[in-house]
Enzyme design. Structure first.
Site, PDB file in Angstrom:
ATOM      1  N   ASN A   1       8.133  -7.023   0.223  1.00 36.56           N
ATOM      2  CA  ASN A   1       7.534  -5.926  -0.560  1.00 36.56           C
ATOM      3  C   ASN A   1       8.661  -4.964  -0.921  1.00 36.56           C
ATOM      4  O   ASN A   1       8.786  -4.520  -2.070  1.00 36.56           O
ATOM      5  CB  ASN A   1       6.485  -5.141   0.237  1.00 36.56           C
ATOM      6  CG  ASN A   1       5.207  -5.914   0.540  1.00 36.56           C
ATOM      7  OD1 ASN A   1       4.572  -5.654   1.561  1.00 36.56           O
ATOM      8  ND2 ASN A   1       4.808  -6.838  -0.334  1.00 36.56           N
TER       9      ASN A   1
ATOM     10  N   ARG B   1      -2.117 -11.136 -11.600  1.00 37.71           N
ATOM     11  CA  ARG B   1      -3.450 -10.555 -11.469  1.00 37.71           C
ATOM     12  C   ARG B   1      -4.571 -11.300 -12.180  1.00 37.71           C
ATOM     13  O   ARG B   1      -5.742 -10.941 -11.987  1.00 37.71           O
ATOM     14  CB  ARG B   1      -3.426  -9.093 -11.950  1.00 37.71           C
ATOM     15  CG  ARG B   1      -2.671  -8.141 -11.019  1.00 37.71           C
ATOM     16  CD  ARG B   1      -3.384  -7.968  -9.686  1.00 37.71           C
ATOM     17  NE  ARG B   1      -2.553  -7.246  -8.719  1.00 37.71           N
ATOM     18  CZ  ARG B   1      -1.794  -7.839  -7.793  1.00 37.71           C
ATOM     19  NH1 ARG B   1      -1.764  -9.164  -7.689  1.00 37.71           N
ATOM     20  NH2 ARG B   1      -1.077  -7.124  -6.958  1.00 37.71           N
TER      21      ARG B   1
ATOM     22  N   HIS C   1      -3.852  -9.997   3.783  1.00 36.06           N
ATOM     23  CA  HIS C   1      -2.875  -9.849   2.698  1.00 36.06           C
ATOM     24  C   HIS C   1      -3.531  -9.299   1.431  1.00 36.06           C
ATOM     25  O   HIS C   1      -4.748  -9.453   1.243  1.00 36.06           O
ATOM     26  CB  HIS C   1      -2.263 -11.210   2.398  1.00 36.06           C
ATOM     27  CG  HIS C   1      -1.669 -11.847   3.610  1.00 36.06           C
ATOM     28  ND1 HIS C   1      -0.335 -11.741   3.925  1.00 36.06           N
ATOM     29  CD2 HIS C   1      -2.237 -12.558   4.621  1.00 36.06           C
ATOM     30  CE1 HIS C   1      -0.101 -12.377   5.068  1.00 36.06           C
ATOM     31  NE2 HIS C   1      -1.240 -12.889   5.505  1.00 36.06           N
TER      32      HIS C   1
ATOM     33  N   THR D   1       5.942 -13.312  -2.614  1.00 39.40           N
ATOM     34  CA  THR D   1       5.991 -13.769  -1.220  1.00 39.40           C
ATOM     35  C   THR D   1       5.057 -14.948  -0.958  1.00 39.40           C
ATOM     36  O   THR D   1       5.496 -16.011  -0.529  1.00 39.40           O
ATOM     37  CB  THR D   1       5.639 -12.606  -0.278  1.00 39.40           C
ATOM     38  OG1 THR D   1       6.367 -11.451  -0.671  1.00 39.40           O
ATOM     39  CG2 THR D   1       5.996 -12.962   1.156  1.00 39.40           C
TER      40      THR D   1
ATOM     41  N   ARG E   1       3.588 -11.275   9.108  1.00 42.38           N
ATOM     42  CA  ARG E   1       3.416  -9.887   8.655  1.00 42.38           C
ATOM     43  C   ARG E   1       1.993  -9.398   8.906  1.00 42.38           C
ATOM     44  O   ARG E   1       1.783  -8.210   9.185  1.00 42.38           O
ATOM     45  CB  ARG E   1       3.810  -9.741   7.174  1.00 42.38           C
ATOM     46  CG  ARG E   1       3.064 -10.611   6.168  1.00 42.38           C
ATOM     47  CD  ARG E   1       3.800 -10.547   4.846  1.00 42.38           C
ATOM     48  NE  ARG E   1       3.150 -11.220   3.717  1.00 42.38           N
ATOM     49  CZ  ARG E   1       3.240 -12.508   3.420  1.00 42.38           C
ATOM     50  NH1 ARG E   1       3.945 -13.320   4.206  1.00 42.38           N
ATOM     51  NH2 ARG E   1       2.663 -12.997   2.332  1.00 42.38           N
TER      52      ARG E   1
ATOM     53  N   GLU F   1      -1.961 -15.200   2.511  1.00 40.06           N
ATOM     54  CA  GLU F   1      -1.783 -14.666   1.156  1.00 40.06           C
ATOM     55  C   GLU F   1      -2.014 -15.774   0.121  1.00 40.06           C
ATOM     56  O   GLU F   1      -1.899 -16.971   0.432  1.00 40.06           O
ATOM     57  CB  GLU F   1      -0.356 -14.105   1.041  1.00 40.06           C
ATOM     58  CG  GLU F   1       0.006 -13.477  -0.288  1.00 40.06           C
ATOM     59  CD  GLU F   1      -0.954 -12.394  -0.758  1.00 40.06           C
ATOM     60  OE1 GLU F   1      -2.125 -12.730  -1.044  1.00 40.06           O
ATOM     61  OE2 GLU F   1      -0.540 -11.243  -0.869  1.00 40.06           O
TER      62      GLU F   1
ATOM     63  N   ARG G   1      -4.703  -4.526   5.045  1.00 45.29           N
ATOM     64  CA  ARG G   1      -3.558  -5.285   4.528  1.00 45.29           C
ATOM     65  C   ARG G   1      -2.351  -4.955   5.407  1.00 45.29           C
ATOM     66  O   ARG G   1      -2.174  -3.811   5.854  1.00 45.29           O
ATOM     67  CB  ARG G   1      -3.268  -4.894   3.077  1.00 45.29           C
ATOM     68  CG  ARG G   1      -2.107  -5.667   2.492  1.00 45.29           C
ATOM     69  CD  ARG G   1      -1.788  -5.232   1.068  1.00 45.29           C
ATOM     70  NE  ARG G   1      -0.579  -5.879   0.604  1.00 45.29           N
ATOM     71  CZ  ARG G   1       0.177  -5.424  -0.375  1.00 45.29           C
ATOM     72  NH1 ARG G   1      -0.144  -4.305  -0.998  1.00 45.29           N
ATOM     73  NH2 ARG G   1       1.273  -6.066  -0.730  1.00 45.29           N
ATOM     74  N   HIS G   2      -1.505  -5.964   5.644  1.00 45.95           N
ATOM     75  CA  HIS G   2      -0.311  -5.748   6.466  1.00 45.95           C
ATOM     76  C   HIS G   2       0.513  -4.565   5.957  1.00 45.95           C
ATOM     77  O   HIS G   2       0.463  -4.209   4.783  1.00 45.95           O
ATOM     78  CB  HIS G   2       0.550  -7.019   6.482  1.00 45.95           C
ATOM     79  CG  HIS G   2       1.055  -7.408   5.125  1.00 45.95           C
ATOM     80  ND1 HIS G   2       2.156  -6.811   4.550  1.00 45.95           N
ATOM     81  CD2 HIS G   2       0.584  -8.300   4.222  1.00 45.95           C
ATOM     82  CE1 HIS G   2       2.354  -7.339   3.356  1.00 45.95           C
ATOM     83  NE2 HIS G   2       1.407  -8.243   3.122  1.00 45.95           N
ATOM     84  N   GLY G   3       1.311  -3.974   6.876  1.00 44.27           N
ATOM     85  CA  GLY G   3       2.258  -2.935   6.487  1.00 44.27           C
ATOM     86  C   GLY G   3       3.352  -3.514   5.598  1.00 44.27           C
ATOM     87  O   GLY G   3       3.496  -4.747   5.480  1.00 44.27           O
ATOM     88  N   GLU G   4       4.128  -2.631   5.021  1.00 38.19           N
ATOM     89  CA  GLU G   4       5.202  -3.057   4.091  1.00 38.19           C
ATOM     90  C   GLU G   4       6.022  -4.199   4.695  1.00 38.19           C
ATOM     91  O   GLU G   4       6.483  -4.114   5.829  1.00 38.19           O
ATOM     92  CB  GLU G   4       6.139  -1.882   3.815  1.00 38.19           C
ATOM     93  CG  GLU G   4       7.291  -2.250   2.869  1.00 38.19           C
ATOM     94  CD  GLU G   4       8.399  -1.215   2.872  1.00 38.19           C
ATOM     95  OE1 GLU G   4       8.560  -0.529   1.861  1.00 38.19           O
ATOM     96  OE2 GLU G   4       9.111  -1.104   3.916  1.00 38.19           O
ATOM     97  N   SER G   5       6.222  -5.263   3.916  1.00 35.38           N
ATOM     98  CA  SER G   5       7.051  -6.386   4.375  1.00 35.38           C
ATOM     99  C   SER G   5       8.459  -6.248   3.774  1.00 35.38           C
ATOM    100  O   SER G   5       8.668  -5.481   2.823  1.00 35.38           O
ATOM    101  CB  SER G   5       6.427  -7.717   3.940  1.00 35.38           C
ATOM    102  OG  SER G   5       6.646  -7.909   2.548  1.00 35.38           O
TER     103      SER G   5
HETATM  104  O1  2PG Z   1       4.139 -11.209  -3.290  1.00 43.68           O
HETATM  105  C1  2PG Z   1       2.972 -11.413  -2.894  1.00 43.68           C
HETATM  106  O2  2PG Z   1       2.637 -12.396  -2.218  1.00 43.68           O
HETATM  107  C2  2PG Z   1       1.877 -10.425  -3.302  1.00 43.68           C
HETATM  108  C3  2PG Z   1       1.633  -9.358  -2.275  1.00 43.68           C
HETATM  109  O3  2PG Z   1       2.742  -8.566  -2.007  1.00 43.68           O
HETATM  110  O4  2PG Z   1       2.301  -9.818  -4.503  1.00 43.68           O
HETATM  111  P1  2PG Z   1       1.362  -9.392  -5.713  1.00 43.68           P
HETATM  112  O5  2PG Z   1       1.264  -7.893  -5.654  1.00 43.68           O
HETATM  113  O6  2PG Z   1       2.128  -9.827  -6.928  1.00 43.68           O
HETATM  114  O7  2PG Z   1       0.048 -10.051  -5.596  1.00 43.68           O
END
Ligand code: 2PG
Length: 229
Positions: free
Chosen positions: A15, A115, A182, A21, A60, A87, A8-12
């Site tokens: 994030n 989720r 992602h 996002t 990202r 993503e 998974r990408h590093g902190e954006s």
């Molecule tokens: O914002 C997003 O696109 C995702 C990943 O950062 O968030 P989530 O953790 O809510 O799936």
């Protein structure tokens, strides 16, 4: 047999700012770049190498891949970029702050939007500036393929055709494959590869910059699965 590594990408930046996002093209932070470099350094130190890499059309993930490749001295390997690894699309939530949205709609509603397997966030409306249909990077995708929102089930359904057409054949040829993508496009792959139930996938989280390694047997069944120690 070949190895598959998911990163998974590093902190954006979003994030960091705790914003939904999805398909918005936000870059990684300096911390995110350091996480990506560290992933590459750790993979190299553990003896991993790759023949081909796959990533999304979002910077990202692409920049994370560049850092991993650079740290491993693998800038030369073929890289395939495809929107199917993007993503999950966050619909009308894209850009909103997660805590403010929870304060407005309740924690449980936000948990379901984030989720649940098959509940979509509210869709973008026609003409919303966040709708990316027509952007040149999606030139090969139809209106139906460029979503206005997605649940994880939708993401699974658009990631798997690319897995079958491009990624799995590379593994079957014995190539070691790196995917930089992602949180939710990787959860989609994890669900498929590990046969996780619709209920249990709710509890699966993929950390930034932590390589997740799969070894396969000749029938493409995972024989060993785990994060890089
Ligand atoms: O914002 C997003 O696109 C995702 C990943 O950062 O968030 P989530 O953790 O809510 O799936």
């Amino acid at each position: 047999m070949a190895k598959l590594v998911l990163v998974r990408h590093g902190e954006s930046q979003w994030n960091l700012e705790n914003r939904f996002t999805g398909w918005v093209d936000v870059d990684i932070t300096e911390k995110g770049a350091a996480e990506a470099r560290s992933a590459g350094e750790r993979l190299k130190a553990a003896g991993y190498t790759f023949d081909v890499a796959y990533t999304s059309v979002l910077k990202r993930a692409i920049r994370t891949l560049w850092h991993v490749q650079d740290a491993m001295d693998l800038m030369w390997i073929p890289v395939k970029i495809n929107w199917r690894l993007n993503e999950r699309h966050y619909g009308a939530l894209s850009g909103l702050n997660k805590a403010e949205t929870a304060a407005q709609h309740g924690d449980e509603q936000v948990r379901i939007w984030r989720r649940s397997y098959d509940v979509r966030p509210p869709a973008l409306e026609a003409g919303d500036s966040r709708d990316v249909f027509g952007n040149p990077r999606y030139a090969g995708a139809s209106r139906a393929e460029v979503p206005l929102t997605e649940c994880l089930k939708d993401t699974v359904e658009r990631v798997l055709p690319y897995w079958e057409s491009d990624i799995a054949p590379s593994l079957r040829e014995g190539k070691n494959v790196l995917i930089a993508a992602h949180g939710n496009s990787l959860r989609a792959l994890v669900k498929y590869l590990e046969n996780v139930s619709d209920a249990d996938i709710m509890g699966v989280e993929i950390p930034n910059g932590a390589p997740l390694i799969y070894d396969f047997d000749e029938n493409m069944k995972p024989t060993r699965i785990g994060y890089l120690a």
